[in-house]
Design a protein around this motif. Sequence first.
Motif, PDB file in Angstrom:
ATOM      1  N   SER A   1       0.848  -1.185   0.000  1.00 43.21           N
ATOM      2  CA  SER A   1       0.000   0.000   0.000  1.00 43.21           C
ATOM      3  C   SER A   1       0.886   1.238   0.000  1.00 43.21           C
ATOM      4  CB  SER A   1      -0.936   0.030   1.217  1.00 43.21           C
ATOM      5  OG  SER A   1      -0.195   0.226   2.390  1.00 43.21           O
ATOM      6  N   ALA A   2       0.297   2.340  -0.384  1.00 36.15           N
ATOM      7  CA  ALA A   2       0.979   3.630  -0.392  1.00 36.15           C
ATOM      8  C   ALA A   2      -0.085   4.704  -0.549  1.00 36.15           C
ATOM      9  CB  ALA A   2       1.988   3.712  -1.539  1.00 36.15           C
TER      10      ALA A   2
ATOM     11  N   PHE B   1      -0.983   7.347  -2.967  1.00 34.38           N
ATOM     12  CA  PHE B   1      -0.666   7.718  -4.338  1.00 34.38           C
ATOM     13  C   PHE B   1      -1.207   9.100  -4.670  1.00 34.38           C
ATOM     14  CE2 PHE B   1      -0.250   3.160  -4.470  1.00 34.38           C
ATOM     15  CZ  PHE B   1       0.800   2.949  -5.356  1.00 34.38           C
TER      16      PHE B   1
ATOM     17  N   CYS C   1       1.250  11.974 -10.845  1.00 37.85           N
ATOM     18  CA  CYS C   1       2.658  12.308 -11.090  1.00 37.85           C
ATOM     19  C   CYS C   1       2.779  13.724 -11.655  1.00 37.85           C
ATOM     20  CB  CYS C   1       3.287  11.328 -12.072  1.00 37.85           C
ATOM     21  SG  CYS C   1       3.421   9.645 -11.457  1.00 37.85           S
TER      22      CYS C   1
ATOM     23  N   HIS D   1       9.427  10.741  -8.774  1.00 41.44           N
ATOM     24  CA  HIS D   1       8.313   9.800  -8.910  1.00 41.44           C
ATOM     25  C   HIS D   1       8.488   8.676  -7.902  1.00 41.44           C
ATOM     26  CE1 HIS D   1       8.381  11.547 -13.112  1.00 41.44           C
ATOM     27  NE2 HIS D   1       7.190  11.866 -12.647  1.00 41.44           N
TER      28      HIS D   1
ATOM     29  N   ASN E   1       5.386   7.374  -5.478  1.00 39.82           N
ATOM     30  CA  ASN E   1       4.095   6.683  -5.502  1.00 39.82           C
ATOM     31  C   ASN E   1       3.089   7.600  -6.195  1.00 39.82           C
ATOM     32  OD1 ASN E   1       5.078   4.442  -3.952  1.00 39.82           O
ATOM     33  ND2 ASN E   1       4.947   5.751  -2.149  1.00 39.82           N
ATOM     34  N   CYS E   2       3.007   7.471  -7.520  1.00 40.00           N
ATOM     35  CA  CYS E   2       2.106   8.351  -8.262  1.00 40.00           C
ATOM     36  C   CYS E   2       1.622   7.663  -9.531  1.00 40.00           C
ATOM     37  CB  CYS E   2       2.791   9.678  -8.581  1.00 40.00           C
ATOM     38  SG  CYS E   2       4.249   9.549  -9.633  1.00 40.00           S
TER      39      CYS E   2
ATOM     40  N   TRP F   1       3.983   4.766 -10.679  1.00 40.49           N
ATOM     41  CA  TRP F   1       5.240   4.576  -9.950  1.00 40.49           C
ATOM     42  C   TRP F   1       4.906   4.075  -8.555  1.00 40.49           C
ATOM     43  CZ3 TRP F   1      10.307   5.521 -11.590  1.00 40.49           C
ATOM     44  CH2 TRP F   1      10.440   6.128 -12.848  1.00 40.49           C
ATOM     45  N   PHE F   2       5.625   3.044  -8.113  1.00 38.93           N
ATOM     46  CA  PHE F   2       5.447   2.501  -6.769  1.00 38.93           C
ATOM     47  C   PHE F   2       6.828   2.240  -6.172  1.00 38.93           C
ATOM     48  CE2 PHE F   2       4.755  -1.297  -3.965  1.00 38.93           C
ATOM     49  CZ  PHE F   2       4.112  -0.611  -2.944  1.00 38.93           C
ATOM     50  N   GLU F   3       7.103   2.921  -5.079  1.00 38.89           N
ATOM     51  CA  GLU F   3       8.390   2.797  -4.384  1.00 38.89           C
ATOM     52  C   GLU F   3       9.563   2.963  -5.346  1.00 38.89           C
ATOM     53  OE1 GLU F   3       8.161  -0.876  -2.177  1.00 38.89           O
ATOM     54  OE2 GLU F   3       6.822   0.038  -0.687  1.00 38.89           O
TER      55      GLU F   3
ATOM     56  N   ASN G   1      -5.475   3.819  -4.081  1.00 44.98           N
ATOM     57  CA  ASN G   1      -5.590   4.416  -2.740  1.00 44.98           C
ATOM     58  C   ASN G   1      -6.674   3.771  -1.888  1.00 44.98           C
ATOM     59  OD1 ASN G   1      -3.469   6.297  -2.681  1.00 44.98           O
ATOM     60  ND2 ASN G   1      -4.668   7.766  -3.878  1.00 44.98           N
TER      61      ASN G   1
END
Length: 127
Positions: free
Chosen positions: A13-14, A16, A19, A24, A26-27, A35-37, A75
């Motif tokens: 999870s994050a 978001f 972007c 970049h 978490n977008c 983008w994740f991590e 999200n």
Amino acid sequence: MAFANPSTADSLSASFSICGDSRHINCVVDGDTFWFEGEKIRIADIDTPELNPPRCEAERLKGEAAKARLLALLNAGTFSLSTGVRDEDKYGRKLRTVTRAGRSLGSTLIHEGLARSWDGERHGWCH
């Protein structure tokens, strides 16, 4: 929902955002890329309208809707990423299927008319 293997439970999870020009992390880029991590992820099982650049106004509008919906879906809670046949595409993006409770988020976008199943080729969104 019960899982046969506890390690398959959704654990990612994050928070978001959309972007921008900055880093970049978490977008969401568009309806099928995020983008994740710090890794650029291309959702492997779908294709959404292009935003960079859209070919017509209808594609832009549907592309913006797909981007906003992907942001909301990411999200909405924990999720899992799984690798399919290929690890990366020709642009260096990680190809992943995104699931929550065993259901593909890409399938949700398809069901809502914001994406198509990926068949290996881009198809136009302009009529």
